[in-house]
Design a protein around this motif. Structure first.
Motif, PDB file in Angstrom:
ATOM      1  N   LEU A  16       1.004  -1.169   0.164  1.00 60.43           N
ATOM      2  CA  LEU A  16      -0.023   0.062   0.131  1.00 60.43           C
ATOM      3  C   LEU A  16       0.912   1.484   0.004  1.00 60.43           C
ATOM      4  N   LEU A  20       0.713   4.118  -2.776  1.00 56.57           N
ATOM      5  CA  LEU A  20       0.700   5.656  -2.566  1.00 56.57           C
ATOM      6  C   LEU A  20       1.708   6.324  -2.967  1.00 56.57           C
ATOM      7  N   LEU A  23       1.191   6.767  -6.622  1.00 54.10           N
ATOM      8  CA  LEU A  23       0.083   7.730  -7.060  1.00 54.10           C
ATOM      9  C   LEU A  23       0.663   9.326  -6.579  1.00 54.10           C
ATOM     10  N   ALA A  24       1.582   9.448  -5.810  1.00 49.54           N
ATOM     11  CA  ALA A  24       1.848  10.788  -5.374  1.00 49.54           C
ATOM     12  C   ALA A  24       2.968  11.348  -6.508  1.00 49.54           C
TER      13      ALA A  24
END
Length: 57
Positions: A16, A20, A23-24
Motif C-alpha cells: 500500500l 501511495l 500515486l503521489a
C-alpha cells in the motif's frame, strides 16, 4: 499461525505504501486553491457546520 498473519499484514502495508508513493509521483498534490474550490462545491454536513446531516429517504 499468528506470525503468518502479521507477515501478510506487513506485506500489505508495504505494498500500500508503494502504491501511495506511485500515486503521489503521478498526481501532484492539490493546491490550497483547488481544495477551497472543491470544498465550496460540496455542502458541509458536519456537526460544526450547524446543518442537519444528510439522511436519504
Amino acid at each position: 499461525m499468528n506470525s503468518d498473519k502479521e507477515d501478510d499484514r506487513q506485506h500489505e502495508q508495504r505494498h500500500l505504501g508503494e502504491l501511495l508513493a506511485e500515486l503521489a509521483e503521478v498526481h501532484d498534490p492539490a493546491t490550497e486553491e483547488e481544495l477551497a474550490a472543491a470544498r465550496a462545491e460540496w455542502p458541509d454536513h458536519s456537526p460544526r457546520a450547524g446543518t442537519p446531516a444528510y439522511r436519504p429517504t
